[in-house]
Write a protein that holds these residues in place. Structure first.
Motif, PDB file in Angstrom:
ATOM      1  N   ALA A  30       0.399  -1.333   0.308  1.00 54.51           N
ATOM      2  CA  ALA A  30      -0.287  -0.124   0.556  1.00 54.51           C
ATOM      3  C   ALA A  30       0.716   0.645  -0.166  1.00 54.51           C
ATOM      4  CB  ALA A  30      -1.483  -0.005   1.123  1.00 54.51           C
ATOM      5  N   TYR A  80       4.456   2.635 -13.593  1.00 55.72           N
ATOM      6  CA  TYR A  80       4.893   2.228 -11.781  1.00 55.72           C
ATOM      7  C   TYR A  80       6.940   2.939 -11.603  1.00 55.72           C
ATOM      8  CZ  TYR A  80       4.243   1.974  -6.963  1.00 55.72           C
ATOM      9  OH  TYR A  80       3.853   2.616  -5.506  1.00 55.72           O
ATOM     10  N   GLY A 117       2.709   5.959  -4.606  1.00 55.14           N
ATOM     11  CA  GLY A 117       0.849   6.405  -4.306  1.00 55.14           C
ATOM     12  C   GLY A 117       0.989   7.556  -3.483  1.00 55.14           C
ATOM     13  N   PHE A 156      -5.693   3.819  -5.387  1.00 54.15           N
ATOM     14  CA  PHE A 156      -4.732   2.935  -5.657  1.00 54.15           C
ATOM     15  C   PHE A 156      -3.553   3.118  -4.829  1.00 54.15           C
ATOM     16  CE2 PHE A 156      -0.242   4.751  -7.361  1.00 54.15           C
ATOM     17  CZ  PHE A 156      -0.080   3.846  -8.351  1.00 54.15           C
ATOM     18  N   SER A 191      -3.488  -0.108  -2.438  1.00 57.79           N
ATOM     19  CA  SER A 191      -3.456  -2.042  -3.854  1.00 57.79           C
ATOM     20  C   SER A 191      -4.891  -2.526  -4.018  1.00 57.79           C
ATOM     21  CB  SER A 191      -2.547  -1.878  -3.014  1.00 57.79           C
ATOM     22  OG  SER A 191      -1.441  -1.794  -3.023  1.00 57.79           O
TER      23      SER A 191
HETATM   24  N1  PHE Z   1      -0.151   1.386  -3.130  1.00 60.23           N
HETATM   25  C1  PHE Z   1       0.783   1.071  -4.041  1.00 60.23           C
HETATM   26  C2  PHE Z   1       1.749   3.089  -3.657  1.00 60.23           C
HETATM   27  O1  PHE Z   1       0.403   3.913  -2.977  1.00 60.23           O
HETATM   28  C3  PHE Z   1       0.380   1.122  -5.553  1.00 60.23           C
HETATM   29  C4  PHE Z   1       0.073  -0.010  -5.467  1.00 60.23           C
HETATM   30  C5  PHE Z   1      -1.462  -0.192  -6.194  1.00 60.23           C
HETATM   31  C6  PHE Z   1       0.176  -1.314  -5.827  1.00 60.23           C
HETATM   32  C7  PHE Z   1      -2.121  -1.387  -6.568  1.00 60.23           C
HETATM   33  C8  PHE Z   1      -0.191  -2.298  -5.937  1.00 60.23           C
HETATM   34  C9  PHE Z   1      -2.092  -2.312  -6.490  1.00 60.23           C
HETATM   35  O2  PHE Z   1       2.140   2.905  -4.093  1.00 60.23           O
END
Ligand code: PHE
Length: 467
Positions: free
Chosen positions: A25, A111, A29, A247, A250
């Motif tokens: 998580a 990413y 993001g 997001f 996750s």
């Molecule tokens: N949650 C992660 C972040 O905040 C991004 C992510 C999104 C990972 C979806 C896994 C699934 O950076």
């Protein structure tokens, strides 16, 4: 029903599940995306809506997603197929798992490029590039990096290789140890940064921006142009806040589901969810509190986009005592945070290839990693060769499109389907058995069955202009 086991193994204990989920998580993001979209959508009102989305939508969906994963004990695709068949429902539900694998793939492609920026900043900070830096120097450094496709590709490649190395070995070995140490360190360092920001001269203004609620600024971005105030509609603020809730946690693509499938049976899903969502939210808010004071103290624009943290934090590092050390450490930890998230983006796809195609983990990881790397070049070029209008669609670069499609559409849609699956498709006894909550089940069931799907549907309708 006898308890199923995952063929990929299980976390050594429940706490490791929580750490790994926090590792997934907490990532770019929180520290890269949350501040810059908050900046674009005017601050406080956006933060408020985002927090409401976490509470009303994110938390219930996360509980559902973990429970589904733990009950199925397989890759999200096979879990959805088998749980649907156990409930005598359509095998078409497995396509939700497919959508998740695709979303994870698309997200990782960009990413990895942004995580590559972070890697490059480790070396810049360490070599003293930011000593005594001001906004213009830091802006130039960032522009030089993003303007150079070869260098960006190099960092993107390095990050992808690092990610694939862990995934190929199985997430439990390396990841467990790394997150135990690094997550607390990142947290501590953010506190140091907030401490710096508190003395930077812009603290009050920064906090005011972050927490003062003004819905006008949520819907309209205003700038003073030639002495006159000009306001423009900001697009889809509600959808962006909702999408970001998914997001950042996750959710909606199977990452948390697949991690849940390795989770021991006897641990409370509710407790895990509150720890994960709580830690994630605190990290995002701290990042905002560290960044916006610097933005205002240096006359930068909060809405300056994806480069925001790369154009603000280095000013702080360049001017604080021990900045070279703290700056280097900060970008290292951010790269780690990105890495532990990236791993979870590919795990659903890898688990499926291992289960259904009999691939070794190494082969599965290579297939996905290489294709994802190739797609990532599109994001690399979005900042240079393909940044002009000739290469845009609806005024968006390929990077913008991928970000919009995944975070704003695919993840909320996945979340909607997960909520529906857990409360309409699965029998009440099945989901209640898996969640085994001591109290609060009826509340969770009601929210997830009615409030969450309706709220997501309203936000979608709002985005397409119906409401
Ligand atoms: N949650 C992660 C972040 O905040 C991004 C992510 C999104 C990972 C979806 C896994 C699934 O950076």
């Amino acid at each position: 029903m006898s308890e199923k086991k995952s063929i990929h193994g299980h976390w050594s204990n429940a706490f490791v599940f929580v750490l790994a989920a926090v590792g997934s998580a907490v990532g770019l993001g929180n520290i890269w995306k949350f501040p810059y979209i908050t900046g674009e959508y005017g601050g406080g009102a956006f933060v408020l809506i985002y927090l409401v989305c976490i509470l009303l939508i994110g938390i219930p969906v996360m509980m559902a997603e973990i429970a589904i994963g733990r009950r199925g004990r397989q890759s999200p695709i096979n879990t959805m197929r088998d749980l649907a068949s156990e409930e005598n429902k359509s095998p078409l539900w497995q396509y939700m798992g497919w959508g998740g694998v695709l979303a994870g793939f698309l997200i990782l492609s960009y990413y990895s490029v942004i995580a590559g920026w972070t890697l490059s900043y480790v070396f810049k900070a360490a070599s003293g590039t930011f000593d005594g830096a001001d906004a213009s120097l830091v802006g130039d450094v960032f522009a030089n990096l993003t303007g150079n496709p070869e260098i960006l590709t190099g960092w993107h490649t390095l990050f992808m290789v690092l990610t694939m190395m862990v995934v190929a070995r199985g997430v439990r070995g390396g990841l467990e140890k790394a997150v135990t140490l690094l997550m607390p360190a990142l947290f501590a360092l953010l506190l140091v940064m907030v401490g710096y920001a508190a003395n930077s001269g812009g603290f009050e203004e920064g906090l005011n921006f972050l927490f003062h609620i003004d819905f006008n600024e949520f819907f309209y971005a205003c700038d003073v142009v030639d002495g006159a105030q000009r306001c423009e509609f900001t697009g889809t603020p509600l959808l962006t806040a909702l999408g970001h809730a998914f997001f950042t946690l996750s959710l909606g693509m199977g990452a948390i589901m697949v991690y849940g499938s390795y989770m021991p049976k006897n641990y409370s899903i509710t407790k895990a969810t509150f720890i994960i969502a709580g830690a994630d939210t605190v990290v995002a808010l701290l990042a905002g509190m560290a960044i916006f004071p610097i933005v205002f103290a240096n006359g930068l624009a909060p809405g300056s986009g994806p480069g925001l943290i790369f154009q603000t934090l280095p000013i702080a590092f360049g001017n604080m005592a021990g900045g070279q050390f703290f700056g280097t450490l900060f970008f290292i930890l951010l790269a780690f945070a990105a890495w532990s998230s990236a791993i979870s983006l590919v795990e659903p796809g890898v688990a499926w290839l291992v289960e259904n195609k009999g691939y070794s983990r190494v082969k599965a990881t290579t297939v996905i990693g290489v294709s994802c790397w190739i797609l990532g070049l599109g994001t690399v070029f979005s900042f240079n060769l393909w940044s002009s209008a000739d290469y845009q669609l609806f005024g968006k670069t390929l990077f913008d499109l991928l970000d919009y499609l995944t975070a704003n559409i695919m993840l909320p849609l996945g979340g909607l389907l997960i909520a529906i699956f857990a409360t309409w498709v699965m029998k009440k006894e099945s989901i209640s058995d898996e969640l085994s909550m001591q109290s609060g089940f009826s509340l969770w069931y009601f929210v997830t069955r009615f409030i969450t799907p309706v709220a997501i549907a309203i936000v979608f309708l709002n985005a397409i202009g119906v409401i």
